[in-house]
Structure formats: structure tokens, C-alpha cells
Design a protein around this motif. Structure first.
Motif, PDB file in Angstrom:
ATOM      1  N   ILE A 195      -6.465  -0.390   4.025  1.00 30.12           N
ATOM      2  CA  ILE A 195      -5.422   0.517   3.562  1.00 30.12           C
ATOM      3  C   ILE A 195      -5.716   0.981   2.144  1.00 30.12           C
ATOM      4  O   ILE A 195      -5.599   2.161   1.820  1.00 30.12           O
ATOM      5  N   GLY A 196      -6.138   0.030   1.314  1.00 30.37           N
ATOM      6  CA  GLY A 196      -6.431   0.364  -0.075  1.00 30.37           C
ATOM      7  C   GLY A 196      -7.622   1.295  -0.219  1.00 30.37           C
ATOM      8  O   GLY A 196      -7.679   2.123  -1.124  1.00 30.37           O
ATOM      9  N   SER A 197      -8.575   1.174   0.705  1.00 31.31           N
ATOM     10  CA  SER A 197      -9.809   1.948   0.585  1.00 31.31           C
ATOM     11  C   SER A 197      -9.597   3.443   0.725  1.00 31.31           C
ATOM     12  O   SER A 197     -10.406   4.240   0.254  1.00 31.31           O
ATOM     13  N   GLY A 198      -8.542   3.828   1.391  1.00 32.41           N
ATOM     14  CA  GLY A 198      -8.288   5.255   1.576  1.00 32.41           C
ATOM     15  C   GLY A 198      -9.289   5.920   2.508  1.00 32.41           C
ATOM     16  O   GLY A 198      -9.330   7.146   2.634  1.00 32.41           O
ATOM     17  N   ARG A 199     -10.079   5.107   3.173  1.00 36.07           N
ATOM     18  CA  ARG A 199     -11.123   5.622   4.053  1.00 36.07           C
ATOM     19  C   ARG A 199     -10.537   6.284   5.308  1.00 36.07           C
ATOM     20  O   ARG A 199     -11.122   7.194   5.877  1.00 36.07           O
TER      21      ARG A 199
END
Lengths: 329, 329
Positions: A141-145
Motif C-alpha cells: 500500500i505504501g509503495s504506491g505501485r
DNA sequence: TTGTATGCGTTATCAG
DNA sequence: CTGATAACGCATACAA
């Protein structure tokens, strides 16, 4: 297998033209559009989703990330409703969805999970039942991938939306109903597992109620477990007027324990699963429309994939009383 | 995203060599194999399944065709176990599986379904819970276009295998156990729906038993419905000594009806679903290991995709007595 | 408005 | 045993 090449040849146009027609590009004359569509229909051509997702950096596919928990009946029912809602809505939105079960990615790290999803041509992911323990998903989620929608967890950022009912309000309401119906003063609350996000929200709901009504509240960690609820009820129910549970499964465990103890205490649950109807006693519970929730989640993901920002979406719930007569079919 | 090209460059070999290493081709020296694998590990390379299935005419992906039936709890549980078994085994066999729900292909004809699966790069399909009504699936099986494994239906041809327990034997055994335990003479049998393949097989089992033991047998069509079973029990149970059901759900309906009628008759079910434990009364039932069945189905599909011929595979079952204590967790 | 050419990441064929 | 290179089916920038 009929390919875009066949269509092009048959229609006497270039492959790219067929592609443009299929993808509703603006600059195509009405006549060629019709000509192509006729051939498409006649040949029964269906674009190869695999090839499309390879070639295009565009839309991409959607993954439903589901927890497979074979220990409890309840989660099966809920998962199936989630899947059903998502699949249905995906069809309407013309999105290509695949279901991925957490067991498939259990032993992977973030990089591996990322490549796995990328290797599947996935651009958006819906996560059901996230807990604070799921480190890898959090990093994802944090990666924004990927564009992500998290059901039942308050994760929101640029590329992530959250979808759920108002857990605090729902817990407040169902407990209030049960408590006022039975004029209770001392409340035993069986909470969910520590790692679940909804656990805290529901806890807030019951706390608020007890403060307002000046009720005595005992909170125990039932861990969403039917067995644990049974044990806690055996131990603590006698000194309380009612048992408020953070899940139906715990409510069932509590109710069965009370029957075995041969004492009566009103019990209320949370979720509105069909299993509730099999217990023999009617119980109040919060009914979540899991199908609807999943549909909303897909709408939200669709929105994100169109470049919009993440946000929090709340779906309505209802209060019900589950009876055997209502669920038998 | 790290691709095969990156690996090749990093390892100082050709792309094709990397591909050969990854797919365990014979003609690769041990030294280059190791060199490549080192880079693969270091870069955390995961082959793009989408591209692979586009390029390769080989193995291909596998689809699990699941019926989504939101009306009954039981089918959720069974479906989930099927999925779990298949996903687990697929991982071991390095097969790429996707789950497809029948609602997605409901309104398609054979050609459309075929193109749909082809568009997904699918080469093999496992069908769960086929009924005689599913015309499209039957045509699909007949077409020989895909390698198929049908769970719980006796479809076998060049490209199709069937996997199931021995329904006739199982029904015979569980009924025999229940009937001898209770010294019954007159048997009420609640059969499954007309369109289900297992229905007929199970019926043969009970018929064989009743002939052997010279028992009076009344057969009613319970349609796999809990409600229908309830109604039939209300109507016919009094004149019989026991109720043998072709499914657990019907057994539950029958048992609940008997309780409401305030008479006792032994009841036995079929499937061994967890829900049985919630009914309060212990009942004999046939326990099917759905996880195992699904694993076997995947093994069988793998075999078909290697060019072997279709065949019939039988998975063992057990006789059990379901109790609440056994299923609570 | 339409067609040409290139690339997506992989496998397979065929020289070397 | 290894390496170019042509597919696979489609999308798209660019040329016509």
C-alpha cells in the motif's frame, strides 16, 4: 483462434484500425467502424486479454485478494459474498478481475509480491480483511505501485481508498438496541482480535454507549473465536446482564455456552451471517451487505484507476434479528 | 520491473539461454545454469506469466470453474475447500490458476465461452458441480478444445477426466451404518436434485442396500434443499423408521423438522460439512475431503495437459459422526 | 481518417 | 551447448 489479424483481413482494414474501433478511439469513420464491428460479430471475435495486458500500459487487470480461512464457516460465507459482488460489478465495468488467495503469497516479501502481481498484469488490488499483522500488504500500500482499495481497514493515501461500514456507529446502535430492550446495566463485551482494524472501531462504539448510559463495561478479548467466546462467557457472563459480541461467530459461541450453563443473557452479534439462523435462538446483529460493499469497492478502484485520489467510503448497514425461518431455502 | 532481458545482460548470456534455464531444458551446462540462477535470485526475477502464456503453446493456465450459490451456506464451504486444495496443489505443480465463477459466463454460448477462456490463455479447466442442465459446459467438454477435469460428474473422453468419491458405495455404507445401528425397516430417502449427476449414483446405493436387506424404501426428491427436506420430513417421516438424506443440508432440515414434530427418527447426511456440527444433534454422514479431491483434480489435469488420455479417478471417503465439539474453534 | 512499424516479455526454432 | 531471431496478439506513436 480468431485474432485481430483475421478481423482486419476480413474487413479489409489494418490491424490498428480494428484495435481503434475496439477501444473506442475517436478518429474512426462511422462507416469503417460499422464494417469492422460487423466482422467482429460475425467471427465472434474476443480480444485476447492476455495479449492486451502485455501490450498496453493502460487499464490493466484487477485482483481480489482474499483470505482463505478454512477454520471457520463464517469467513467462507463472507468471502463468497465479497467475490460475488466484485465479479458482478466487474462485468458491468468491463474490468478483468482475478481472485488471488493470500496463501499464494504468504511466504513472499514485498518485492516478490509486487513482481507476482506485475507478472499477472495487475494494476489494481482490492484487499479484504487486512490486519495490522499483514506487513507485506502494508508495504504494498505504501509503495504506491498499485491502485488499491482496502475493505474494512482505514488505509487511505494517494493511491489507496478504504471501504467499510461505520463500525463504531453500528456497534453502538446494535448494543443500544439490545441493552435497552433488556434493561441491562452490566455489559460483557467480547472484542475481536487485536490485529483487526475493525476491532478498535467497534470497541469505541461500545465504550461510547456505556459512557453515555453510565453502564458498567467489561471488555474481554474474544479474538473472533467461537471457542474463546464460549470460554469467556462461561467465566464472566454470570456477573453481567448481557453479552455484546464483535462478531456473529462469537455470539454463537456465547449463546451456546449460556444454554449449557442454563442461564439467560441477551446476546448480540455483528455481521449478519447466515449461520446465525442455525443457532436456534434469535439474536440481534448488525447486517453488513457484503455484496454491496464489494461492489462499492470495485467502483472505487475503477475511480482510482482513472487517476482520482484515494478517499474513505462508508457503506450503510442495518440492524436485524436473525431467525431460522429467514435463512432456510 | 526486472525482465528476462535484464537477467541475460547481467549474467552475460543470451535471453534464450535464460529461458532454457528457467524452464529446465536439458541442453544447458551446469556452469551456465548456476550462473543464471544466481542472477535470477539476486535480482529477484519472476517470469511474466502473461507474456509466457502469450508466447508459449505449451502448458498454459488453468481455470477453476466455480458455481457461486449464495443461497446456501453449505456450498460456500465446499467451494472454498475446493479452491484451497486447487490453489495449494497448483503452487506445487507450478501451474498458473485462475478462478472463474459461472456467473461470469452465464449468458454466453459455447463459442463465446471458448473465446473467453482462450482470451485468458487457458488450456485446462476444472469444473466443480456440473449438472445435466449445464448445456454449454457439456458442449465445451465435447469440443475437446480444452483439457478438462470434471469433479462429481462421470464425464470421460479423450481430453476429459472425472474425479469424485464412490457415491454409490458411500451412500450404501452410511445408510447401512445408520440403519443397522437403529434397526430400521422402513426408510425415507430424500434424494438430490434431478439434474445432479451424484443424485442418481447415491440413489443406486440406497436401492442396493434396501434390496439386500429387504427394507421398504420411499424415495422423495428433496432437491438438495433444506426447506424441501423439512417439508418432506413433516409429511412422510412419521410412517418411516429413519431419514436418509443425499446431502447434509437436507439432513439438517429433516432433523430440525423432526425436533419440531417432537418425534425421533435417526437421520444421516452426506458431505461432512461443518454446518452439521451446529445443529445440536449428532448425525452420521459421509465425509468428503474436498481439499484432497481438488488436489487430485489438479494432478489429473496436469496429467491430461501432458498429453495423457482422460480417465475416471476415485477418491476415498470416510464415515463420521459430526459433533459441535469437533468443529468449534 | 487510415496504415505502418515497433515493442511488450516470453518461448521456440534453427543456425552456429 | 549457446545465441540470434521470429513469432504470440495487441496497442500506439508516427507516417501517410
Amino acid at each position: 483462434m480468431v485474432s485481430i489479424k483475421d478481423v482486419a483481413k476480413e474487413a479489409g482494414v489494418a490491424i490498428s484500425t480494428v484495435s481503434k474501433v475496439l477501444n473506442n478511439y475517436p478518429n474512426v469513420s462511422e462507416s469503417t467502424r460499422k464494417k469492422v464491428m460487423d466482422v467482429v460479430d460475425r467471427l465472434g471475435f474476443v480480444p485476447n486479454a492476455v495479449a492486451a495486458s502485455l501490450s498496453s500500459k493502460r487499464i490493466g487487470r484487477v485482483a481480489l485478494l482474499i483470505k482463505l480461512n478454512l477454520n471457520t464457516q463464517a469467513s467462507d460465507e463472507i468471502s463468497m459474498q465479497y467475490i460475488s459482488g466484485a465479479v458482478h460489478r466487474a462485468k458491468e465495468l468491463q474490468l478483468d478481475v482475478i481472485t488471488v488467495f493470500t496463501s499464494m503469497i504468504d511466504d513472499m516479501n514485498v518485492e516478490e509480491v509486487t513482481s507476482y502481481f506485475e507478472s499477472q498484469g495487475i494494476k489494481g488490488i482490492i484487499v479484504y480483511g487486512l490486519t495490522t499483522k499483514d506487513k507485506v500488504i502494508h508495504k504494498l500500500i505504501g509503495s504506491g505501485r498499485f491502485k488499491m482499495v482496502v475493505v474494512d481497514a482505514p488505509m487511505v493515501n494517494e493511491t489507496t481508498s478504504s471501504v467499510s461500514i461505520d463500525n463504531k456507529k453500528a456497534q453502538y446502535e446494535i448494543a443500544k438496541k439490545t441493552i435497552t430492550e433488556n434493561k441491562c446495566r452490566k455489559v460483557l463485551y467480547l472484542a475481536g482480535e487485536d490485529f483487526g482494524y475493525v476491532t478498535g472501531e467497534r470497541l469505541e462504539g461500545i465504550k461510547k454507549l456505556c459512557e453515555e448510559k453510565k453502564l458498567k463495561l467489561s471488555v474481554r478479548n474474544g479474538n473472533f473465536s467461537e471457542l474463546r467466546a464460549r470460554q469467556l462467557t462461561m467465566r464472566y457472563a454470570k456477573n453481567n446482564d448481557c453479552v455484546v459480541c464483535a462478531s456473529d461467530l462469537m455470539a454463537i459461541g456465547a449463546m451456546k455456552a449460556l444454554i449449557d450453563m442454563d442461564i439467560f443473557r441477551p446476546v448480540c452479534g455483528f455481521d449478519g451471517i447466515i449461520l446465525m439462523g442455525y443457532v436456534g435462538k434469535q439474536m440481534n446483529t448488525v447486517k453488513q451487505d457484503f455484496v454491496k460493499i464489494s461492489e462499492v469497492a470495485l467502483d472505487e478502484l475503477n475511480r482510482l484507476m482513472k487517476g482520482k485520489e484515494g478517499r474513505k467510503v462508508t457503506v450503510p448497514h442495518t440492524l436485524v434479528r436473525m431467525r431460522y425461518e429467514d435463512i432456510i431455502s
